[in-house]
Structures are given as structure tokens and as C-alpha cells.
Design a protein around this motif. Sequence first.
Motif: not given
Ligand code: P5A
Length: 444
Positions: A108-112, A139-143, A151-153, A282-287
Motif C-alpha cells: 500500500p506504500t513503500n517506507e519499509e 493496493f489498498r483494500d478501501e472500504v 478512490r481506487g483499490r 481532492i487530495e492529489v498528494g501528501q508529504i
Molecule cells: C507518501 C508516499 C503515502 O502513502 N507514503 C509514500 C506516503 N501517502 S498517502 O497520502 O497515503 O498517499 C499518497 C497519495 O496517493 C493518493 N491515493 C489514492 N489515489 C487513488 N485511490 C486511492 N485509494 C488512494 N489513496 C491514496 C492520494 O493522492 C494521496 O495523496
Amino acid sequence: MYLSKYFLPILKENPSEAQIASHRLMLRSGMIKQSSAGIYSWLPLGLKVLKKIENIIIEEQIAAGHIPILMPTIQPAELWKESKRLDDYGKEMLRFEDRHGRLMLYGPTNEELVTDIFRSYITSYKDLPKTLFHIQWKFRDEVRPRFGVMRGREFFMKDGYSFDVDKRSAIHAYNRHMISYLRTYERLGLKAIPMKADTGPIGGDYSHEFLVLANTGESQVFYDKEISNLSLGEQKIDYENYSNLESIVHKFTTPYARTDETHDIDLFEKIPEARRVEGRGIEVGQIFYFGTKYSESMGAKIDLANGKRIPIEMGSHGIGVSRLVGALIEANHDEQGIIWPASVSPFDAVIINLKQNDHLCNEISIKIYNMLKANGFDVLYDDRLDSVGAKFSSMDLIGIPKQIIVGPRGVSEGLLEIKFRNNGQRINIPLSNNLIELINELKK
Ligand code: P5A
């Protein structure tokens, strides 16, 4: 590309499952096809847009001094036991066993994983700072997967990981990311506002989300109108310069801008009423800056000049690449369909031949097509036998910014027509031998 030879499965009817414009338009214009809830195939038109966005992101990350790598989608669960996040991630994480009974997961993310790469090779302060990034499926198994690619999986993410010797350098990496992200969104033709954010399962205590304002956005946002007037514009950024980046970040983070998770009513009400805005985004990024959260637990340490051994300072930084396709459409569409900004449009222009069986119209359309291709334009040629109405409506739907219209009347008068998709304006262009007028118009 001749449309008759392409794969553009346009839907005539509005798909009933789509609740927002971007989802409806992506399905109708044959950009994506759902394979199961929150999981999509990217069809040719959608893939072109996705790749254009990806390229802009890569260019801006490289400009900021960050290094591309590619990590796998499948990860061993052991690494997540080390960081103690295996349980925290709960049902959102897709887990499975391989044939040897080892627990694996779809990342679902790659920190590890990146911390493991780092600790395997880097042992000295002399090798720092470094930021590694990749663009890979997650992949995130979103509810509640919903709104198509929003908001994909399974979704496409740019994720970058910074490694620094101390906090000051780590905050500089954070600033580099904030500014390179702002530049990226501006190049995509989007206004994305950095907002103070919660850190959730990634951790740490310093984080910003980037939000594109849209009524259909999932996040509730509160901000000072002043912030929406800020932009980087054309200014050249020296990514090595600490104080220069600090002052730009200061400019973008000083006006009040928060999502409902971090909203503070008392602070908000201190802003003059006329400047207070409440809306959706719409959240398009996060740091994130999270210091030694992963390096402590996973033993990623470096030797300093004085012989001391310390855990490295880290941050992670993400952009929702596939979500951006949806966000771009939410920000750029009308009743007829999508209106692509030129920087991400799947084609530079489309040639619409109004009379497919007319010898002269065919000859001229093909000549224009070949000439534009030779001049480096990526052109779609609508050579289908459909009615004029069907051609116009499908080309308006897929949203290519410039439509070159070739019809028998114009041709007999030595004229072409260009229709601009964003404002519907039409202009006549002389049909000269070298098509220089047309080429100049497309370069604008
Ligand atoms: C930052 C990079 C992280 O996972 N770890 C690695 C940190 N951040 S986050 O905010 O959880 O995800 C980063 C961006 O990914 C998009 N995103 C999604 N897009 C589509 N479907 C989803 N289910 C989904 N979940 C996260 C967002 O844009 C988010 O800001």
C-alpha cells in the motif's frame, strides 16, 4: 493515429454506476474499464494521459535532484513486522501466502521496503542526502472504493523517500518536495493548495496535503482566500538553496489552509470574514516528515564523522498519479465532455474529416495528417464514416484541445477551420501548400 485503426470504445449512454463527472467521462470516452470494484484497465486514451502526467512528475522530481528507482508491488510481511505496522494497517492491506507459506502483501506504500534497501548499502553520513522515488501501482483494500480512479483499490502513486543526516537537512528535503509538487501541479494546469494535514498510518508530526478545489472532492477544506492567489509561476528554483526554499514554503504555508481533520475554528475565525472560504477538495498528494520512525525500528543507521552511529532522518512524499487523471477532468469539463489542458492531452490535435468519401477532403486530411506528424505533432485523424454530428459529439467528448475541421465547402474555398475545445471559438486558416499557418496555430 487513424481513428478507424485505433481502439477507442466510446459509450453512447451514460454509465449508471458513475456518480461524478470524471468517472462518467472516463468510462464514456473509453479511457478505462472496470475489472472489479476499484480496479481498472487503462485503455489507450486513458493510458496516454496517465503517461503524460507520469512524465511531468518524473521531470520535476529529477529537476529537484531526486533519483528514480523501481520497487516491486509485492512485499514480504517480515519487513512490516520490523516496523510494527503489519497489524496497524488492518484490512486495508491485501495479504497472501506464497507456495512456501511465507506471508506476502501487495504494497500500500513503500517506507519499509525502501528503508531495507537503504540500510543494505548506506552506512556513512558521506553518502547523504539522498531521495529515491518510484512510480508504481499500490493496493489498498478501501472500504468504499468509489468515483472511479479517484478512490481506487489499485492505484498509481509516485512515492519518494528522503534520507538525511539531521533534521535541518530532512526539512530541506520536505521543502524540495513541496515546491517540486507545486510546480508539477502548475504544469498540469491545476491549482493545488498545500494544507496542514494529519499523518495517519504513515506517521510523524509534520505533513501537508495538496488539494485541488472541486465540489465533488471527498475532503472538506477551510482556507484563507489569499492562498488561492499564490503561484510559483515561471520563477527558477535553486533546489540546493536552503533559505530560498524556506522562504517560498513560508509564503505557501502561512495563510490558513486546512482539511477538516486539522481544522481549528478559533484560528479560522481570526481571518477577515470576506476572505474565509469553506469548500471541498481532492487530495492529489501528501508529504510527511517523520524523523527516525522507520530507521529506529528497522536499524537504518549511519556513522558520523565523530564516530557516533545514529538512525537516519526520513520523510516520504506521495502524489496520486491515477487520481490526478480524475482531478484534471473534474477541473476541466463541460456538458459535452472533457477539455484537456494541452500539457496532458492524449493528442495535440484531431483532424475531423466531414465528408469521408469525398476525394478532395480525404486527400487534404491525409496531407495535413502527414505534415503535422512530420512536424512532431501527435494527431488523431477521425476518418470514420459516421455522421458529422456523431463525429463532432465524440470529439467534443474526448476533449482534444484543437479540432481541425476539413469539409467540402471550406476546401473549395481554400480554407480549413480550427475549433478550440475550451471556448468553442472557430477560426479559418488558409489551406496553403506548406500549411505553415496551421502549424503556427498549433504551436501556440
Ligand atoms: C507518501 C508516499 C503515502 O502513502 N507514503 C509514500 C506516503 N501517502 S498517502 O497520502 O497515503 O498517499 C499518497 C497519495 O496517493 C493518493 N491515493 C489514492 N489515489 C487513488 N485511490 C486511492 N485509494 C488512494 N489513496 C491514496 C492520494 O493522492 C494521496 O495523496
